[in-house]
Design a protein around this motif. Structure first.
Motif, PDB file in Angstrom:
ATOM      1  N   ASN A 103     -76.928  58.220  16.026  1.00 24.64           N
ATOM      2  CA  ASN A 103     -75.624  58.319  16.688  1.00 24.64           C
ATOM      3  C   ASN A 103     -75.731  59.120  17.978  1.00 24.64           C
ATOM      4  O   ASN A 103     -74.958  58.908  18.906  1.00 24.64           O
ATOM      5  CB  ASN A 103     -74.594  58.969  15.765  1.00 24.64           C
ATOM      6  CG  ASN A 103     -74.020  58.002  14.759  1.00 24.64           C
ATOM      7  OD1 ASN A 103     -74.277  56.808  14.788  1.00 24.64           O
ATOM      8  ND2 ASN A 103     -73.231  58.527  13.833  1.00 24.64           N
ATOM      9  N   TRP A 104     -76.695  60.029  18.029  1.00 21.62           N
ATOM     10  CA  TRP A 104     -76.923  60.869  19.210  1.00 21.62           C
ATOM     11  C   TRP A 104     -78.004  60.281  20.105  1.00 21.62           C
ATOM     12  O   TRP A 104     -78.524  60.944  20.992  1.00 21.62           O
ATOM     13  CB  TRP A 104     -77.265  62.291  18.788  1.00 21.62           C
ATOM     14  CG  TRP A 104     -76.089  63.025  18.210  1.00 21.62           C
ATOM     15  CD1 TRP A 104     -75.587  62.911  16.946  1.00 21.62           C
ATOM     16  CD2 TRP A 104     -75.246  63.951  18.886  1.00 21.62           C
ATOM     17  NE1 TRP A 104     -74.496  63.725  16.804  1.00 21.62           N
ATOM     18  CE2 TRP A 104     -74.262  64.374  17.976  1.00 21.62           C
ATOM     19  CE3 TRP A 104     -75.228  64.469  20.183  1.00 21.62           C
ATOM     20  CZ2 TRP A 104     -73.266  65.285  18.315  1.00 21.62           C
ATOM     21  CZ3 TRP A 104     -74.244  65.388  20.511  1.00 21.62           C
ATOM     22  CH2 TRP A 104     -73.270  65.789  19.585  1.00 21.62           C
ATOM     23  N   GLY A 105     -78.375  59.014  19.875  1.00 17.14           N
ATOM     24  CA  GLY A 105     -79.271  58.302  20.775  1.00 17.14           C
ATOM     25  C   GLY A 105     -80.753  58.448  20.490  1.00 17.14           C
ATOM     26  O   GLY A 105     -81.585  58.017  21.302  1.00 17.14           O
ATOM     27  N   HIS A 106     -81.113  59.050  19.350  1.00 10.29           N
ATOM     28  CA  HIS A 106     -82.528  59.252  19.034  1.00 10.29           C
ATOM     29  C   HIS A 106     -82.876  58.575  17.703  1.00 10.29           C
ATOM     30  O   HIS A 106     -82.296  58.922  16.676  1.00 10.29           O
ATOM     31  CB  HIS A 106     -82.859  60.738  18.942  1.00 10.29           C
ATOM     32  CG  HIS A 106     -84.295  60.990  18.589  1.00 10.29           C
ATOM     33  ND1 HIS A 106     -85.290  60.948  19.540  1.00 10.29           N
ATOM     34  CD2 HIS A 106     -84.886  61.232  17.403  1.00 10.29           C
ATOM     35  CE1 HIS A 106     -86.454  61.180  18.935  1.00 10.29           C
ATOM     36  NE2 HIS A 106     -86.235  61.354  17.640  1.00 10.29           N
ATOM     37  N   ASP A 107     -83.809  57.643  17.741  1.00 11.94           N
ATOM     38  CA  ASP A 107     -84.312  57.023  16.512  1.00 11.94           C
ATOM     39  C   ASP A 107     -85.649  57.652  16.170  1.00 11.94           C
ATOM     40  O   ASP A 107     -86.647  57.428  16.858  1.00 11.94           O
ATOM     41  CB  ASP A 107     -84.459  55.511  16.681  1.00 11.94           C
ATOM     42  CG  ASP A 107     -84.845  54.820  15.389  1.00 11.94           C
ATOM     43  OD1 ASP A 107     -85.179  55.515  14.395  1.00 11.94           O
ATOM     44  OD2 ASP A 107     -84.813  53.574  15.361  1.00 11.94           O
ATOM     45  N   PRO A 108     -85.703  58.469  15.104  1.00  8.50           N
ATOM     46  CA  PRO A 108     -86.949  59.154  14.752  1.00  8.50           C
ATOM     47  C   PRO A 108     -88.073  58.203  14.338  1.00  8.50           C
ATOM     48  O   PRO A 108     -89.233  58.600  14.352  1.00  8.50           O
ATOM     49  CB  PRO A 108     -86.563  60.092  13.606  1.00  8.50           C
ATOM     50  CG  PRO A 108     -85.299  59.517  13.049  1.00  8.50           C
ATOM     51  CD  PRO A 108     -84.618  58.822  14.188  1.00  8.50           C
ATOM     52  N   LYS A 109     -87.745  56.968  14.026  1.00 11.42           N
ATOM     53  CA  LYS A 109     -88.801  55.993  13.692  1.00 11.42           C
ATOM     54  C   LYS A 109     -89.631  55.641  14.923  1.00 11.42           C
ATOM     55  O   LYS A 109     -90.720  55.108  14.794  1.00 11.42           O
ATOM     56  CB  LYS A 109     -88.198  54.727  13.097  1.00 11.42           C
ATOM     57  CG  LYS A 109     -87.766  54.896  11.649  1.00 11.42           C
ATOM     58  CD  LYS A 109     -87.341  53.580  11.046  1.00 11.42           C
ATOM     59  CE  LYS A 109     -88.486  52.605  11.054  1.00 11.42           C
ATOM     60  NZ  LYS A 109     -88.151  51.279  10.593  1.00 11.42           N
ATOM     61  N   LYS A 110     -89.114  55.944  16.107  1.00  9.71           N
ATOM     62  CA  LYS A 110     -89.839  55.629  17.344  1.00  9.71           C
ATOM     63  C   LYS A 110     -90.787  56.764  17.759  1.00  9.71           C
ATOM     64  O   LYS A 110     -91.513  56.613  18.724  1.00  9.71           O
ATOM     65  CB  LYS A 110     -88.857  55.365  18.479  1.00  9.71           C
ATOM     66  CG  LYS A 110     -88.041  54.114  18.301  1.00  9.71           C
ATOM     67  CD  LYS A 110     -87.162  53.905  19.516  1.00  9.71           C
ATOM     68  CE  LYS A 110     -86.395  52.606  19.430  1.00  9.71           C
ATOM     69  NZ  LYS A 110     -85.671  52.344  20.672  1.00  9.71           N
ATOM     70  N   ASP A 111     -90.717  57.894  17.063  1.00 11.40           N
ATOM     71  CA  ASP A 111     -91.582  59.030  17.412  1.00 11.40           C
ATOM     72  C   ASP A 111     -93.031  58.728  17.160  1.00 11.40           C
ATOM     73  O   ASP A 111     -93.409  58.008  16.317  1.00 11.40           O
ATOM     74  CB  ASP A 111     -91.183  60.283  16.605  1.00 11.40           C
ATOM     75  CG  ASP A 111     -89.878  60.883  17.120  1.00 11.40           C
ATOM     76  OD1 ASP A 111     -89.447  60.492  18.207  1.00 11.40           O
ATOM     77  OD2 ASP A 111     -89.333  61.732  16.424  1.00 11.40           O
TER      78      ASP A 111
END
Length: 111
Positions: A103-111
């Motif tokens: 929701n805050w624009g960060h997808d942790p799966k992309k880390d």
């Protein structure tokens, strides 16, 4: 001491890893709407932030307002704090932790 626009821009670029359309599509999902603290009108703070992030990402850097820069700094701070808490050990992909970050624009799966 507050951060410079250059510092905010760099951190924003590193942490806000969802494209505007990707975030727009995510915010339409039930998963997106199911997480976060209510802002007082039935919509979560994170969900409202996501809508603002889309607007900011579609704005030329030179056209950003002071309010935009303040929101960008807030987003960077939120993502850093939330990531530092660590995600769940079992099903991160379907966790409220990930949904909130998205929701805050960060997808942790992309880390």
């Amino acid at each position: 001491m507050s951060k410079s626009h250059d510092q905010i821009w760099e951190e924003w670029g590193d942490l806000v890893n969802m494209a505007p359309k990707e975030l727009e599509d995510w915010l339409e999902t039930e998963e997106s709407k199911s997480v976060g603290a209510d802002s007082g009108d039935g919509e979560s703070k994170g969900h409202k932030s996501g809508e603002r992030i889309i607007e900011i990402k579609r704005t030329n850097k030179d056209d950003l307002s002071d309010d935009d820069w303040d929101h960008m700094a807030k987003v960077v701070g939120y993502i850093k704090r939330h990531k530092a808490q660590g995600g769940p050990d079992d099903d991160m992909e379907h966790s409220d932790w990930r949904y909130s970050l998205m929701n805050w624009g960060h997808d942790p799966k992309k880390d």
